[in-house]
Design a protein around this motif. Structure first.
Motif, mmCIF file in Angstrom:
data_model
loop_
_atom_site.group_PDB
_atom_site.id
_atom_site.type_symbol
_atom_site.label_atom_id
_atom_site.label_comp_id
_atom_site.label_asym_id
_atom_site.label_seq_id
_atom_site.Cartn_x
_atom_site.Cartn_y
_atom_site.Cartn_z
ATOM 1 N N UNK A 453 -6.961 22.539 40.979
ATOM 2 C CA UNK A 453 -7.474 21.226 40.692
ATOM 3 C C UNK A 453 -6.327 20.195 41.598
ATOM 4 N N UNK A 454 -5.839 20.844 42.624
ATOM 5 C CA UNK A 454 -5.202 20.141 43.698
ATOM 6 C C UNK A 454 -5.159 21.023 44.821
ATOM 7 N N UNK A 455 -6.112 20.677 45.879
ATOM 8 C CA UNK A 455 -6.256 21.359 47.134
ATOM 9 C C UNK A 455 -5.125 21.376 48.187
ATOM 10 N N UNK A 456 -4.430 20.091 47.953
ATOM 11 C CA UNK A 456 -3.109 20.142 48.866
ATOM 12 C C UNK A 456 -2.164 20.972 48.606
ATOM 13 N N UNK A 476 -10.226 18.623 38.535
ATOM 14 C CA UNK A 476 -10.355 18.867 39.867
ATOM 15 C C UNK A 476 -11.270 17.727 40.356
ATOM 16 N N UNK A 477 -12.500 17.483 39.581
ATOM 17 C CA UNK A 477 -13.567 16.450 40.227
ATOM 18 C C UNK A 477 -12.581 15.066 40.408
ATOM 19 N N UNK A 478 -11.776 14.795 39.247
ATOM 20 C CA UNK A 478 -11.311 13.513 39.522
ATOM 21 C C UNK A 478 -10.313 13.448 40.740
ATOM 22 N N UNK A 479 -9.503 14.612 41.153
ATOM 23 C CA UNK A 479 -8.683 14.872 42.254
ATOM 24 C C UNK A 479 -9.630 14.696 43.564
#
Length: 488
Positions: A453-456, A476-479
């Motif tokens: 949900x957060x690629x960073x 994940x889409x929101x992020x």
């Protein structure tokens, strides 16, 4: 008002009990005689008329004769009953004269009761006792309503924070710094630059090696300062937790470039590894491509060496051949498999699972959970549906995104686990020691789904049901909406 109306209310009042007779004052002989006497007047008006006809003085509301009666001793003010000493107030009842005094029980107040001036008998029947059980029940109901309301507010706040955390931080100025502070660099980190790498690619490599804090730190620094430096392929020795400016200076210093060395990071494909070796060792790429063409020359029972070229830091002697380089990498893979006691017949299968784990998991702590998801889906006959396999089979592995195109998801090939059931026909990348360990020892759990949900930060949510997974996908889409350039 007509006299007939007054007589009706007078009779009504005459039938009501007179609480003053229960006071501490002794009853008068006339009052005692009137009780139980059938001939006693039925109303106060009748009493006055009867007194006028007999020549007697009427009895006052206090049960005593007027002071003009010479046969009755006059009491002092202190001797009068409390109820009799309270001045009368006009009655609002229709048909009753405003001048007639109201019953003494209406004049006494709760204040008189608390001061001790009157008793409960003087002010009337005491109120019924409070139903404590009902009060407690109402109190618990009210408490429950408050808890539900506060819980709803708290849940709404948590959902809002989890969903819009990045936007809230940006709006409030709470975003954490993207770069390390100067003066905190320590240790050693190796970074490989391949030919064709640009500022964005190198920025990701620096963050993956722990040199810079975030994948965007180095690239943002280049854009902000307007620099466009030239980068030369090779392996560079830097430090961990450097600022982006310090990292650039280190990459520009020839002293930090290692000669005749190659650094292969985890998750690279055979094609990427061959190119990196060629750039780092200054070896013709055609020689390396020929060396990987025949897996059987290295004892590998597979159609390709995909997954068998172990990722690590290598330093070779001058004059090394391409075949010797490839054999060194394959031997290192066999060493890792033997350390996990993997049977020869199971090596290809373990490497295939490990390669998916290496490409799908963002943090090493999640490797064993991803391995469990793969095993659970295989045990239940479910399709794996891993985007990394669809991208590999369709040739999208190197486009820099984690999402597969619609065409890749539908393409009929032996690696696309959205189409086939079970494992792909072979590894999709080179796994490291941790991924191989996870493939052999999956974690305990019932998870069937996961999504980063957060690629960073690499934050990944594991779910047991599809409904839970859908919520994580929305997160994940929101992020991704707030980070359109982060590889979604």
């Amino acid at each position: 008002m007509p006299d007939s109306s007054e007589d009706q209310f007078a009779e009504l009042f005459g039938k009501l009990p007179d609480p003053r007779q229960r006071s501490s004052a002794p009853p008068s002989p006339d009052a005692a005689r009137s009780e139980g006497d059938p001939a006693a007047p039925s109303s106060r008006r009748a009493a006055r008329l009867a007194a006028q006809s007999t020549g007697e003085q009427p009895v006052t509301p206090g049960g005593q004769r007027p002071a003009t009666d010479p046969h009755v001793p006059q009491p002092t003010v202190d001797a009068l009953p409390v109820a009799a000493s309270i001045p009368p107030r006009p009655s609002g009842l229709p048909g009753e004269s405003a001048a007639r005094p109201a019953p003494a029980t209406q004049a006494a107040s709760l204040q008189d009761l608390f001061t001790g001036s009157v008793t409960t008998e003087a002010i009337g029947q005491p109120p019924p006792p409070t139903d404590r059980r009902r009060r407690r029940r109402r109190g618990w109901i009210a408490f429950g309503i408050v808890v539900i309301i506060l819980g709803g507010i708290a849940a709404g706040g948590v959902w809002t924070w989890n969903t819009y955390q990045d936007r809230i931080r940006a709006f409030m100025g709470w975003e954490p710094p993207k770069d390390y502070e100067a003066g905190k660099a320590h240790g050693e980190a190796l970074v490989t630059i391949a030919s064709g790498d640009n500022g964005s690619t190198i920025s990701n490599s620096l963050a993956a090696a722990g040199v810079t804090k975030t994948p965007a730190a180095f690239y943002d620094m280049l854009v902000k300062t307007g620099q466009n430096p030239t980068f030369y392929p090779g392996v560079y020795k830097l430090q961990k937790e450097m600022t982006a400016t310090a990292a650039l200076a280190a990459l520009q210093d020839p002293k930090n470039k290692l000669e005749n060395s190659a650094l292969l990071r985890e998750g690279l494909t055979e094609q990427q590894i061959v190119k990196t070796l060629s750039d780092s060792l200054k070896m013709p790429i055609a020689d390396l491509q020929a060396a990987v063409k025949d897996p059987s020359a290295y004892g590998v029972p597979a159609k390709s060496l995909e997954g068998w070229l172990f990722p690590a830091m290598y330093t070779f002697d001058p004059g090394v051949t391409a075949t010797q380089v490839i054999k060194t990498l394959v031997d290192r893979t066999v060493k890792s498999l033997d350390a996990q006691k993997v049977a020869v017949a199971d090596r290809q299968r373990v490497l295939t699972i490990a390669s998916i784990i290496q490409r799908e998991a963002r943090e090493e702590a999640d490797f064993f959970k991803v391995s469990r998801v793969i095993q659970n889906r295989l045990d239940q006959g479910m399709k794996l549906q891993m985007d990394s396999t669809a991208q590999y089979g369709y040739g999208e592995m190197h486009d820099g995104t984690v999402s597969s195109s619609a065409a890749a998801l539908k393409d009929q090939n032996g690696w696309n686990t959205y189409v086939i059931t079970g494992l792909p026909q072979g590894p999709i990348a080179s796994p490291g020691d941790q991924a191989i360990d996870a493939a052999v020892h999956p974690a305990d759990g019932s998870w069937l789904y996961f999504v980063t949900v957060n690629l960073d930060t690499g934050e990944t949510v594991f779910s047991t049901t599809y409904a839970e997974h859908e919520k994580a996908v929305q997160q994940w889409q929101q992020w991704c909406q707030g980070h359109p350039d982060s590889g979604c």
